[in-house]
Design a protein around this motif. Sequence first.
Motif, PDB file in Angstrom:
ATOM      1  N   ARG A 230       0.839  -1.114   0.087  1.00  0.00           N
ATOM      2  CA  ARG A 230       0.139   0.137   0.080  1.00  0.00           C
ATOM      3  C   ARG A 230       0.866   1.042   0.188  1.00  0.00           C
ATOM      4  N   ALA A 231       2.108   1.249   0.633  1.00  0.00           N
ATOM      5  CA  ALA A 231       2.953   2.359   0.933  1.00  0.00           C
ATOM      6  C   ALA A 231       3.791   2.462  -0.553  1.00  0.00           C
ATOM      7  N   PHE A 232       4.182   1.527  -1.095  1.00  0.00           N
ATOM      8  CA  PHE A 232       5.243   1.505  -2.210  1.00  0.00           C
ATOM      9  C   PHE A 232       4.825   0.974  -3.556  1.00  0.00           C
ATOM     10  N   GLN A 233       3.510   0.417  -3.759  1.00  0.00           N
ATOM     11  CA  GLN A 233       3.071  -0.195  -4.884  1.00  0.00           C
ATOM     12  C   GLN A 233       3.234   0.880  -6.010  1.00  0.00           C
ATOM     13  N   PRO A 234       3.342   0.335  -7.305  1.00  0.00           N
ATOM     14  CA  PRO A 234       3.587  -0.928  -7.718  1.00  0.00           C
ATOM     15  C   PRO A 234       5.191  -1.575  -7.222  1.00  0.00           C
ATOM     16  N   ALA A 235       5.417  -2.709  -6.776  1.00  0.00           N
ATOM     17  CA  ALA A 235       6.470  -2.979  -6.438  1.00  0.00           C
ATOM     18  C   ALA A 235       6.740  -4.706  -6.553  1.00  0.00           C
ATOM     19  N   SER A 236       7.980  -4.867  -6.466  1.00  0.00           N
ATOM     20  CA  SER A 236       8.454  -6.470  -6.440  1.00  0.00           C
ATOM     21  C   SER A 236       8.623  -7.049  -5.265  1.00  0.00           C
ATOM     22  N   VAL A 237       8.882  -8.389  -5.378  1.00  0.00           N
ATOM     23  CA  VAL A 237       9.149  -9.316  -4.015  1.00  0.00           C
ATOM     24  C   VAL A 237      10.779  -8.878  -3.853  1.00  0.00           C
ATOM     25  N   ASP A 238      11.362  -8.723  -4.849  1.00  0.00           N
ATOM     26  CA  ASP A 238      12.795  -7.931  -4.465  1.00  0.00           C
ATOM     27  C   ASP A 238      12.937  -6.659  -3.919  1.00  0.00           C
ATOM     28  N   ASP A 239      12.124  -5.858  -4.394  1.00  0.00           N
ATOM     29  CA  ASP A 239      12.014  -4.355  -3.624  1.00  0.00           C
ATOM     30  C   ASP A 239      11.630  -4.727  -2.157  1.00  0.00           C
ATOM     31  N   PHE A 240      10.666  -5.660  -1.864  1.00  0.00           N
ATOM     32  CA  PHE A 240      10.154  -5.919  -0.457  1.00  0.00           C
ATOM     33  C   PHE A 240      11.138  -6.367   0.282  1.00  0.00           C
ATOM     34  N   ALA A 241      11.982  -7.275  -0.274  1.00  0.00           N
ATOM     35  CA  ALA A 241      13.368  -7.927   0.237  1.00  0.00           C
ATOM     36  C   ALA A 241      14.475  -6.614   0.630  1.00  0.00           C
ATOM     37  N   ALA A 242      14.557  -5.803  -0.370  1.00  0.00           N
ATOM     38  CA  ALA A 242      15.466  -4.635  -0.011  1.00  0.00           C
ATOM     39  C   ALA A 242      15.117  -3.572   1.015  1.00  0.00           C
ATOM     40  N   TRP A 243      13.775  -3.463   1.087  1.00  0.00           N
ATOM     41  CA  TRP A 243      13.304  -2.413   2.021  1.00  0.00           C
ATOM     42  C   TRP A 243      13.152  -3.143   3.320  1.00  0.00           C
ATOM     43  N   SER A 244      12.790  -4.112   3.570  1.00  0.00           N
ATOM     44  CA  SER A 244      12.537  -4.856   4.999  1.00  0.00           C
ATOM     45  C   SER A 244      13.996  -5.311   5.168  1.00  0.00           C
ATOM     46  N   GLY A 245      14.627  -5.935   4.648  1.00  0.00           N
ATOM     47  CA  GLY A 245      15.973  -6.469   5.022  1.00  0.00           C
ATOM     48  C   GLY A 245      15.983  -7.898   5.681  1.00  0.00           C
ATOM     49  N   LEU A 246      14.506  -8.391   5.558  1.00  0.00           N
ATOM     50  CA  LEU A 246      14.189  -9.684   6.438  1.00  0.00           C
ATOM     51  C   LEU A 246      14.958 -10.644   5.449  1.00  0.00           C
ATOM     52  N   TYR A 247      15.033 -11.896   6.148  1.00  0.00           N
ATOM     53  CA  TYR A 247      15.464 -13.188   5.600  1.00  0.00           C
ATOM     54  C   TYR A 247      14.755 -13.397   4.463  1.00  0.00           C
ATOM     55  N   VAL A 248      15.514 -14.307   3.516  1.00  0.00           N
ATOM     56  CA  VAL A 248      14.824 -14.602   2.024  1.00  0.00           C
ATOM     57  C   VAL A 248      13.522 -15.539   2.306  1.00  0.00           C
ATOM     58  N   ARG A 249      13.453 -16.424   3.207  1.00  0.00           N
ATOM     59  CA  ARG A 249      12.248 -17.523   3.595  1.00  0.00           C
ATOM     60  C   ARG A 249      11.016 -16.455   4.350  1.00  0.00           C
ATOM     61  N   ASP A 250      11.475 -15.539   5.055  1.00  0.00           N
ATOM     62  CA  ASP A 250      10.230 -14.607   5.550  1.00  0.00           C
ATOM     63  C   ASP A 250       9.667 -13.861   4.372  1.00  0.00           C
ATOM     64  N   VAL A 251      10.584 -13.054   3.587  1.00  0.00           N
ATOM     65  CA  VAL A 251      10.068 -12.441   2.319  1.00  0.00           C
ATOM     66  C   VAL A 251       9.225 -13.141   1.460  1.00  0.00           C
ATOM     67  N   LYS A 252       9.700 -14.277   1.109  1.00  0.00           N
ATOM     68  CA  LYS A 252       8.886 -15.250   0.247  1.00  0.00           C
ATOM     69  C   LYS A 252       7.457 -15.559   0.726  1.00  0.00           C
ATOM     70  N   LEU A 253       7.669 -15.877   1.970  1.00  0.00           N
ATOM     71  CA  LEU A 253       6.501 -16.387   2.803  1.00  0.00           C
ATOM     72  C   LEU A 253       5.371 -15.224   2.830  1.00  0.00           C
ATOM     73  N   ALA A 254       5.777 -13.834   3.203  1.00  0.00           N
ATOM     74  CA  ALA A 254       4.874 -12.931   3.259  1.00  0.00           C
ATOM     75  C   ALA A 254       4.337 -12.541   1.948  1.00  0.00           C
ATOM     76  N   TRP A 255       5.305 -12.742   0.829  1.00  0.00           N
ATOM     77  CA  TRP A 255       4.514 -12.316  -0.506  1.00  0.00           C
ATOM     78  C   TRP A 255       3.880 -13.277  -0.915  1.00  0.00           C
ATOM     79  N   GLY A 256       3.942 -14.585  -0.767  1.00  0.00           N
ATOM     80  CA  GLY A 256       3.019 -15.646  -1.246  1.00  0.00           C
ATOM     81  C   GLY A 256       1.709 -15.587  -0.281  1.00  0.00           C
ATOM     82  N   LEU A 257       1.762 -15.313   0.944  1.00  0.00           N
ATOM     83  CA  LEU A 257       0.532 -15.192   1.402  1.00  0.00           C
ATOM     84  C   LEU A 257      -0.428 -13.982   1.156  1.00  0.00           C
TER      85      LEU A 257
END
Length: 397
Positions: A230-257
């Motif tokens: 909502r704050a950054f769209q349009p954005a990719s899963v890689d953008d979300f990873a760069a912004w959050s700094g979370l581990y890849v497994r958490d990034v992929k889980l969140a994006w998939g959910l």
Amino acid sequence: MTLKPREDSAKELTVPLELTPTDAARYRLRSQRLTPRTDDESSPSELLSSVCGVQAQEKRAAALGVRARSRTLTEADLERALYEDRSVVRTWCMRGTLHLVATADLPLLLSLFGETFASRGPEPKRLEAMGLGDTDIDRAMEQIRTALGEDGPLTREELATRLQRGGVDVDPSSQAPYFLVRRAALLGIACEVAPKEGQMAYDLLDEWVSVDESPDRQTALVDLARRYLRAFQPASVDDFAAWSGLYVRDVKLAWGLVADETTEVVVDGRDAAMLTEDLEAYESAMESRAESTVEAADRVRLLPGYDSLLLGYEKEARPIPRGYESQVWPGSGIIRPTLVADGEVTGTWRLDRARATTAVVVDPFERLAPELEAPLRDEVEAIGEFFDTDVELRFAD
């Protein structure tokens, strides 16, 4: 302006929609509340919650980030929110860095970023090099909790003195007190509070503000991904990873959910996503604000250093023309304030307080288009209003 499926496929309902770079830039400006310029009465906490916070290792830059996103808020409003209402907190979260965030968002943010960054990054090794092992660090956390509970708020120097008395060998002149305070904040023990005799001060988090119980991790990941989009769209899963700094497994889980809540789009050949429920509203708003009718005041923004419009995306998606990256990112972790026109970085700027009247000194990459000078002057005037001082525009030599 309309979105359209790629023309090379007959499966229009399952093919990502294409956005031009210009359309994507407009969406992102709206997502970050940088345009359109409105007179809404949002409080600092409401604004910060809507944009997932602003980076704040430089307090003045963070204030300017709030300024760029509101016509009506002032520095005094932000100070009240921080130190009187306590509806805003400056603490460490995304990427393990300092941010201004809404107090109400702390349970979500600390539940995801606290443990992740308390032990991640270079700080543990640096503390070890200073003679502080895991046992020393754990003891320091307990002593910080005790010291703040007994005598808080305390400055970093005062905390270092208390740690020394308790047998933790901390050099007050080193970076060790900073690293330990940062860890205590990430673990939800401490937070920054009102300055004490001009120095940054800290107190127990649950003494300074009321913090709700943290959500379970999966719920928190879904909420974070949804709010990020909502704050950054349009954005990719890689953008979300760069912004959050979370581990890849958490990034992929969140994006998939949140995948069933999103619509796939393509921006300049890159896959991205938007929340489906927002897409129709965005299209309608954009079509009603065709390029020929965009208000001049919406075309230019003076963004602070470390602004989310740059840090919310991976490097390839940042709105900086090729060849000018080093002027914005000169090295040593510095990210300069930027002049943004129509969603693209077109120069840098700085505040010059060396003269009687503070000046905004703008250094455009290329000659500024004549039609942008008036909105630029409006931005300079707005900075003066935010800080309640006279500010003039100058161009770099």
